[in-house]
Design a protein around this motif. Structure first.
Motif, mmCIF file in Angstrom:
data_model
loop_
_atom_site.group_PDB
_atom_site.id
_atom_site.type_symbol
_atom_site.label_atom_id
_atom_site.label_comp_id
_atom_site.label_asym_id
_atom_site.label_seq_id
_atom_site.Cartn_x
_atom_site.Cartn_y
_atom_site.Cartn_z
ATOM 1 N N LEU A 75 0.826 -1.214 0.000
ATOM 2 C CA LEU A 75 0.000 0.000 0.000
ATOM 3 C C LEU A 75 0.856 1.258 0.000
ATOM 4 O O LEU A 75 0.566 2.209 -0.714
ATOM 5 C CB LEU A 75 -0.958 0.016 1.194
ATOM 6 N N LYS A 78 2.193 1.678 -3.457
ATOM 7 C CA LYS A 78 1.178 2.069 -4.432
ATOM 8 C C LYS A 78 0.700 3.494 -4.217
ATOM 9 O O LYS A 78 0.205 4.135 -5.140
ATOM 10 C CB LYS A 78 -0.009 1.107 -4.359
ATOM 11 N N ARG A 79 0.832 3.972 -2.969
ATOM 12 C CA ARG A 79 0.387 5.327 -2.690
ATOM 13 C C ARG A 79 1.279 6.357 -3.377
ATOM 14 O O ARG A 79 0.810 7.410 -3.782
ATOM 15 C CB ARG A 79 0.373 5.542 -1.176
ATOM 16 N N TYR A 91 -13.280 2.339 -17.557
ATOM 17 C CA TYR A 91 -14.680 1.931 -17.601
ATOM 18 C C TYR A 91 -15.352 2.707 -18.715
ATOM 19 O O TYR A 91 -15.474 3.920 -18.665
ATOM 20 C CB TYR A 91 -15.335 2.194 -16.253
ATOM 21 N N LEU A 94 -18.307 5.143 -18.279
ATOM 22 C CA LEU A 94 -18.129 6.352 -17.488
ATOM 23 C C LEU A 94 -17.368 7.391 -18.308
ATOM 24 O O LEU A 94 -16.648 7.049 -19.242
ATOM 25 C CB LEU A 94 -17.339 6.049 -16.209
ATOM 26 N N ASN A 99 -13.975 8.471 -14.484
ATOM 27 C CA ASN A 99 -12.925 7.472 -14.330
ATOM 28 C C ASN A 99 -11.818 7.983 -13.425
ATOM 29 O O ASN A 99 -11.337 7.272 -12.552
ATOM 30 C CB ASN A 99 -12.351 7.103 -15.700
ATOM 31 N N TYR A 102 -12.822 8.123 -9.777
ATOM 32 C CA TYR A 102 -12.734 6.825 -9.094
ATOM 33 C C TYR A 102 -11.311 6.618 -8.574
ATOM 34 O O TYR A 102 -11.114 6.180 -7.438
ATOM 35 C CB TYR A 102 -13.131 5.726 -10.078
ATOM 36 N N THR A 103 -10.340 6.950 -9.410
ATOM 37 C CA THR A 103 -8.945 6.812 -8.982
ATOM 38 C C THR A 103 -8.656 7.699 -7.772
ATOM 39 O O THR A 103 -8.019 7.264 -6.806
ATOM 40 C CB THR A 103 -7.999 7.195 -10.126
ATOM 41 N N ARG A 105 -10.692 8.721 -5.564
ATOM 42 C CA ARG A 105 -11.375 8.190 -4.377
ATOM 43 C C ARG A 105 -10.628 6.974 -3.830
ATOM 44 O O ARG A 105 -10.506 6.809 -2.620
ATOM 45 C CB ARG A 105 -12.820 7.809 -4.735
ATOM 46 N N LEU A 106 -10.115 6.139 -4.730
ATOM 47 C CA LEU A 106 -9.334 4.991 -4.269
ATOM 48 C C LEU A 106 -8.053 5.449 -3.588
ATOM 49 O O LEU A 106 -7.467 4.726 -2.794
ATOM 50 C CB LEU A 106 -8.992 4.071 -5.442
ATOM 51 N N ASN A 107 -7.614 6.672 -3.920
ATOM 52 C CA ASN A 107 -6.418 7.203 -3.272
ATOM 53 C C ASN A 107 -6.760 8.069 -2.065
ATOM 54 O O ASN A 107 -5.931 8.862 -1.612
ATOM 55 C CB ASN A 107 -5.602 8.003 -4.278
ATOM 56 N N ASP A 108 -7.998 7.951 -1.585
ATOM 57 C CA ASP A 108 -8.437 8.673 -0.386
ATOM 58 C C ASP A 108 -8.319 10.189 -0.517
ATOM 59 O O ASP A 108 -8.019 10.879 0.443
ATOM 60 C CB ASP A 108 -7.630 8.230 0.848
ATOM 61 N N ASP A 150 -4.456 9.702 -15.387
ATOM 62 C CA ASP A 150 -4.827 8.826 -14.282
ATOM 63 C C ASP A 150 -3.652 8.639 -13.322
ATOM 64 O O ASP A 150 -3.828 8.536 -12.119
ATOM 65 C CB ASP A 150 -5.271 7.472 -14.865
ATOM 66 N N LYS A 154 -2.629 11.133 -8.847
ATOM 67 C CA LYS A 154 -2.148 10.626 -7.555
ATOM 68 C C LYS A 154 -1.026 11.471 -6.994
ATOM 69 O O LYS A 154 -0.624 11.256 -5.865
ATOM 70 C CB LYS A 154 -1.571 9.214 -7.735
ATOM 71 N N THR B 6 -15.238 2.428 -1.392
ATOM 72 C CA THR B 6 -15.155 3.079 -2.703
ATOM 73 C C THR B 6 -15.558 2.110 -3.811
ATOM 74 O O THR B 6 -16.352 2.445 -4.689
ATOM 75 C CB THR B 6 -13.719 3.572 -2.949
ATOM 76 N N THR B 97 -8.809 -2.797 -16.919
ATOM 77 C CA THR B 97 -9.003 -1.914 -15.775
ATOM 78 C C THR B 97 -8.484 -2.550 -14.484
ATOM 79 O O THR B 97 -8.154 -1.839 -13.550
ATOM 80 C CB THR B 97 -10.490 -1.564 -15.588
ATOM 81 N N SER B 103 -3.217 -1.243 -8.979
ATOM 82 C CA SER B 103 -2.011 -0.462 -8.697
ATOM 83 C C SER B 103 -2.346 0.762 -7.842
ATOM 84 O O SER B 103 -1.481 1.557 -7.519
ATOM 85 C CB SER B 103 -1.326 -0.047 -9.995
ATOM 86 N N GLN B 104 -3.603 0.907 -7.497
ATOM 87 C CA GLN B 104 -3.995 1.974 -6.564
ATOM 88 C C GLN B 104 -3.839 1.436 -5.136
ATOM 89 O O GLN B 104 -3.870 0.229 -4.919
ATOM 90 C CB GLN B 104 -5.450 2.404 -6.792
ATOM 91 N N PRO B 105 -3.688 2.355 -4.181
ATOM 92 C CA PRO B 105 -3.485 1.879 -2.804
ATOM 93 C C PRO B 105 -4.739 1.291 -2.180
ATOM 94 O O PRO B 105 -5.423 1.944 -1.398
ATOM 95 C CB PRO B 105 -3.016 3.134 -2.068
#
Lengths: 312, 315
Positions: A75, A78-79, A91, A94, A99, A102-103, A105-108, A150, A154, B6, B97, B103-105
């Motif tokens: 993690l 990846k962060r 996607y 979308l 799109n 979403y990325t 959000r996945l990265n907080d 994308d 980050k 999420t 995808t 590859s995201q945390p």
């Protein structure tokens, strides 16, 4: 060794049943550089990148990315790293903006901050005017650019790009490369770029590593690799003369910077470090020889590549 | 929990916007409403002043041509489960995808858990809404409010439906991990469903015939043989989750059902034909429910392990 490397691997190895995809890889990539990972298809470039991201476990050896072990702390790695896979997908139902959202959000990333980050990234890759269109309608090049956006949202410290220009037309490829170079310069992002296409690597990479059958056969700045590969200078000059005087090659050899001279009939093949055409022409004329024509070839990765690939 | 919510919200939004969901929902509504409409027509003639638990009959009364809602549900739930799960992983893999998301945390299991949960909630919303609508219609048209026992039975019915749907969904998710192409995983899941629904009864009959052969003359003289034959057949049928679900549903929604095996006439002579209390009904189907839950958990566990170990390659 006082400065910590962004990527460091020690004897990194990955084998699948009976095939060794990556064989004792020792690699060091410094902060802020653009490193080109070269090699034919199936040389283990993608496997190496996946191991560095913690998506695949190495069979033996260790890797460190920004001081973290990707296998143990995926993690954290990846962060701070971005990854653009070879066949990047989104996607399709979308929009580009959704799109990217979403990325984020996945990265907080909080939604308030996200929209400005997304707009900025879309601006850099030049997709602002299609931001609200569905990705399903995008061309290959646009998707690739969206892939870079994308990665950018980050705010990564380092980025892995897997064949970022494959399947693109030259114009699209150049756009991508310019964006990558700009990204590295402006945001001080370390970039590792894997490819089998030489010209693009040559254009933007500070340093390259050549991977053949899982082994790193050469590594260093392009000029040095060229010299090592050719055992001589970077330039090759082909001279056709008529009635050469016997001491001509001797006088050319004496020019500063000439590495070697070969003679066959009326032709002289000269390798040198710089473009020495004026000096050579002068030497020929001074030795009372008639110069018919002179051609210069710039040695690039092509030769380096061919040499190592054949050896491998 | 990193990333789970999420993924969950994104998948849920995807489900609700998809054409697949709209088709499934309209199918279920159409079947449910028509079944209840027919049930309402016949329910009046069946019910006398002393009939208990009238409300449950909404779900179990059939009217001539159309089967009751219960039978529709037995058919539809597997289809809904398969439809919501069959492409969950392999479509992401083939569209490229998956490697980008991984590859995201976020933890890798957040992807599969989020997807499974979103599917479950989608299915739950479908079932709860149709059952609520049927209940509302029934309340208005037959004018008998459900007793608390009936409400409990309906709630348990919904819970079991969702568990049964979860089984089929986890099976479909498993196939979406095992097979690279979405068409293959969909067909594999449907093949299993067809096998359990249509072929299992035939196989059970054949096996029972082989183990306990019944000839005409013997059967007349020896009822124990018939009982044994029946028991073997049931035992084999119960391998199929479809049978487990069907038996559980009937027991819960038809409270007069008191046993799922064969009964001799002499055993029934002193039986009072009144409905069983909820506790007793539950006791009968308890093994069914635990088996269904176990099957779901096993399927999901295999998918989970497979997914966590799978190589993530771009190609």
């Amino acid at each position: 060794m006082n400065e910590q490397a962004v990527v460091e691997t020690v004897d990194l190895t990955k084998s699948y049943r009976n095939v060794t995809a990556v064989d004792k890889l020792n690699l060091r990539i410094e902060e802020g550089e653009i490193f080109g990972f070269l090699g034919p298809n199936g040389a283990g470039k993608t496997t190496t990148v996946l191991m560095l991201l913690g998506l695949t476990e190495p069979t033996s050896g260790t890797a460190r990315v920004c001081g973290h072990n990707p296998t143990r702390e995926p993690l954290q790695v990846k962060r701070i790293t971005g990854y653009l896979p070879e066949k990047v997908g989104f996607y399709e139902d979308l929009t580009a903006r959704q799109n990217l959202a979403y990325t984020t959000r996945l990265n907080d990333l909080a939604d308030e901050d996200a929209s400005s980050v997304i707009n900025e990234a879309l601006n850099i890759v030049g997709l602002s005017d299609v931001a609200d269109q569905k990705v399903g309608k995008f061309s290959r090049g646009m998707k690739q650019r969206l892939g870079i956006a994308d990665v950018l949202v980050k705010h990564p410290r380092m980025v892995f790009l897997d064949e970022p220009t494959s399947g693109l037309d030259p114009d699209g490829a150049n756009q991508i490369l310019d964006t990558i170079a700009q990204m590295s310069k402006e945001h001080k992002i370390t970039i590792v770029l894997s490819s089998h296409q030489l010209p693009m690597v040559q254009r933007i990479c500070d340093r390259v590593g050549i991977l053949v059958k899982g082994r790193l056969v050469a590594e260093g700045p392009i000029e040095r690799l060229g010299r090592e590969a050719l055992g001589g200078g970077r330039f090759r000059i082909e001279v056709q003369v008529s009635q050469p005087s016997p001491n001509l090659d001797e006088s050319i050899r004496r020019i500063n910077g000439v590495v070697s001279v070969e003679k066959s009939g009326d032709f002289l093949f000269i390798t040198c470090d710089q473009d020495l055409r004026p000096q050579i022409a002068k030497a020929i004329v001074d030795s009372n020889t008639l110069l018919v024509q002179m051609k210069i070839q710039d040695y690039g990765l092509e030769e380096i590549y061919m040499k190592y690939f054949r050896e491998g | 929990m990193s990333g789970l919510m999420t993924v969950f919200w994104k998948e849920l939004a995807d489900h609700f916007c998809s054409k697949r969901f709209i088709i499934l929902l309209s199918l279920i509504y159409l079947a449910g409403l028509s079944a209840v409409y027919v049930a309402l027509q016949t329910i009046r003639s069946e019910v006398t002043g002393t009939t208990e638990l009238v409300f449950l009959r909404l779900f179990t009364t059939s009217g001539g041509v159309l089967p009751p809602f219960l039978v529709f549900i037995i058919f539809f739930i597997p289809i809904v489960g398969i439809a919501l799960g069959f492409d969950s992983i392999n479509s992401e893999r083939s569209s490229g995808t998956l490697s980008r998301i991984l590859s995201q945390p976020l933890f890798r299991d957040a992807v599969i858990n989020g997807k499974f949960l979103a599917g479950l909630v989608t299915m739950g919303i479908m079932l709860v809404s149709i059952v609520t609508i049927i209940g509302g219609m029934g309340l208005r048209l037959i004018g008998v409010p459900p007793s608390s026992e009936e409400v409990w039975r309906i709630l348990i019915f919904l819970g079991v439906c969702i568990i049964y749907g979860a089984f089929w969904m986890s099976l479909a998710v498993l196939f979406s991990i095992l097979f690279e192409r979405t068409a293959t995983s969909a067909l594999a899941a449907i093949a299993i469903w067809i096998f359990f629904t249509f072929f299992m009864p035939m196989i059970a009959g054949l096996v029972a015939d082989a183990i306990v052969p019944l000839s005409q003359s013997e059967a007349q003289s020896n009822p124990a043989l018939i009982v044994k034959h029946e028991e073997v057949e049931r035992m084999i049928l119960r391998i199929s989750p479809t049978t487990l679900f069907g038996e559980a549903m009937v027991t819960i929604l038809v409270p007069t059902v008191r046993t799922l095996g064969p009964m001799l006439v002499r055993e029934t002579t002193r039986m009072i034909p009144n409905p069983l209390p909820l506790r007793e009904s539950l006791l009968i189907v308890w093994p069914h429910l635990t088996s269904l839950i176990a099957l779901t958990v096993i399927c999901f566990a295999i998918s989970y392990v497979k997914f966590m170990r799978q190589e993530i390659r771009a190609t």
